[in-house]
Design a protein around this motif. Sequence first.
Motif, short mmCIF file in Angstrom:
data_model
loop_
_atom_site.label_atom_id
_atom_site.label_comp_id
_atom_site.label_asym_id
_atom_site.label_seq_id
_atom_site.Cartn_x
_atom_site.Cartn_y
_atom_site.Cartn_z
N SER A 181 0.25 -1.06 0.09
CA SER A 181 -0.35 -0.17 0.07
C SER A 181 0.91 1.34 0.65
O SER A 181 2.02 1.33 0.66
N TRP A 197 -3.56 3.77 -2.03
CA TRP A 197 -4.23 2.69 -2.74
C TRP A 197 -3.44 1.53 -2.10
O TRP A 197 -2.68 1.31 -1.77
N GLU A 199 -3.32 -2.60 -3.15
CA GLU A 199 -3.67 -4.22 -3.35
C GLU A 199 -2.71 -6.24 -2.49
O GLU A 199 -2.43 -5.42 -1.88
N LYS A 208 -0.05 -8.04 -7.38
CA LYS A 208 0.06 -6.62 -7.96
C LYS A 208 1.45 -6.49 -7.69
O LYS A 208 0.95 -5.43 -6.58
N ILE A 212 1.31 1.21 -7.67
CA ILE A 212 0.74 1.58 -6.05
C ILE A 212 0.84 2.82 -5.64
O ILE A 212 -0.09 3.93 -5.87
N ARG A 418 -13.74 -6.38 -6.12
CA ARG A 418 -13.43 -5.85 -6.13
C ARG A 418 -12.73 -7.16 -5.85
O ARG A 418 -13.28 -7.86 -4.38
N ASP A 420 -9.81 -8.84 -4.31
CA ASP A 420 -8.76 -8.55 -3.34
C ASP A 420 -9.31 -8.98 -2.32
O ASP A 420 -8.50 -8.98 -1.15
#
Length: 438
Positions: A181, A197, A199, A208, A212, A418, A420
């Motif tokens: 993050s 942001w 992942e 990913k 980011i 989402r 994730d």
Amino acid sequence: MTKEEKYKLAKWAMQHALDSGASQAGVIISESKSSNIDVREQKIDTLKEAIQSSMTIRLFVDNKYSVQRTNRLKKDELARFIEQGIAGTRFLSEDPLRTLPEPELYFKGEEKDLQTLDITYDEIDPATKVELAFEAEKEAVGKDERIISVTASYNDGMNSRIMVNSNGFEGDTQNSNFGISASVSIDGGDARPSDHWSENAIFFDKLKKTEIGSKALSRAVKRIGQEKIKSGKYSMIVENRSVGRLFYPLLSALDGYNLQQKNSFLIGKLGEKVASDKLTLTDDPFIIGGRGSQLFDGEGLASKKRTVFDKGVLGTYFIDTYYGKKLEMDPTTGETSNLIFEIGDKDLESLVKSMKDGILVTGFNGGNTNGTTGDFSYGIDGFLVENSELVKPVSEMNITGNMMDLWMSLAEVGNDPRLDSSWQTPSLLFENIDFSGI
């Protein structure tokens, strides 16, 4: 300890509890590993690694109940710990509704790999973890002269547990997670907008690892010039990453504890239409590679795929054994797994174009929901939309209303869930929402 050794120890502890006076007992042995790295100003700010093992034992003694936990797993120490736990439990008030689940409700099916564990977890070089945090930070540092600060993080975790109950259940689970993050704050004149942001993934090779820090920066820059706009009723799109703030009160209203405490605006609504036709939601524990996938829940109850809402009609509550008895209802499960929305055919950009005029909400600031009535008030960040275009950022505004009315006003569901998260929330479009500003 190996899995076999953990089972052996758990069964010994369970039997020792029964021999020492417990009528029933349940034992969980858990092991967790985690890493957390925070970087700031191109230096490591925080670096933590942890390994922890523990035993949790549920004791049912003379219609009394307690939960005891220890990380001391030697048998001689555990024996005293269990005996003292039983002695202490006898001082508690009676609660005859506290029991283990009925054995016929336990998972007894075929074991299958739901792919919730990355077996390479221990092979990942710590230097690689640090570098990933630095790379996320570097994507933003120096890219805009208005940047005030950039922070980035790498985190991971692996958890395993084995569980045995004295009336016949045995089971074990394992899962892993990885995340990167970044957060960026910007000098925006009178304000200092910030955004972030992240992942996340179950498997390291599917995480990913780029775009980011750059996305966090882009989102922060777009918020420069935030201001209030005129109060009124607006159409509202909520970005998929922020839907959880409005979704959580809806789920909480389905929880057995809240139902029994009369802290739910959905009491007595089973089988009734409580939301828009656009809301169809499934709790699916069997998704391969799902963040919430599981064959059984924390009590050992066999997982089942359930329809939570069917075109707005409430299909189930989340009720564990204890609150099932209190409510005189059959237990379902006390926890959610993977929550899957029936999606529409528009991504976020297409939803904005279809809305024409309104507000795109990208974040929430403070606020609360009254669990009993469903009345809510939340601060928002986002963008004013005019003629299907983002016109300017907005902030210091509140949305107010009632959860029942809100979910009845759901007009469209996006196609961007989402993946994730165990809550696979897509972007959502609501109509006629009260915004207070100028």
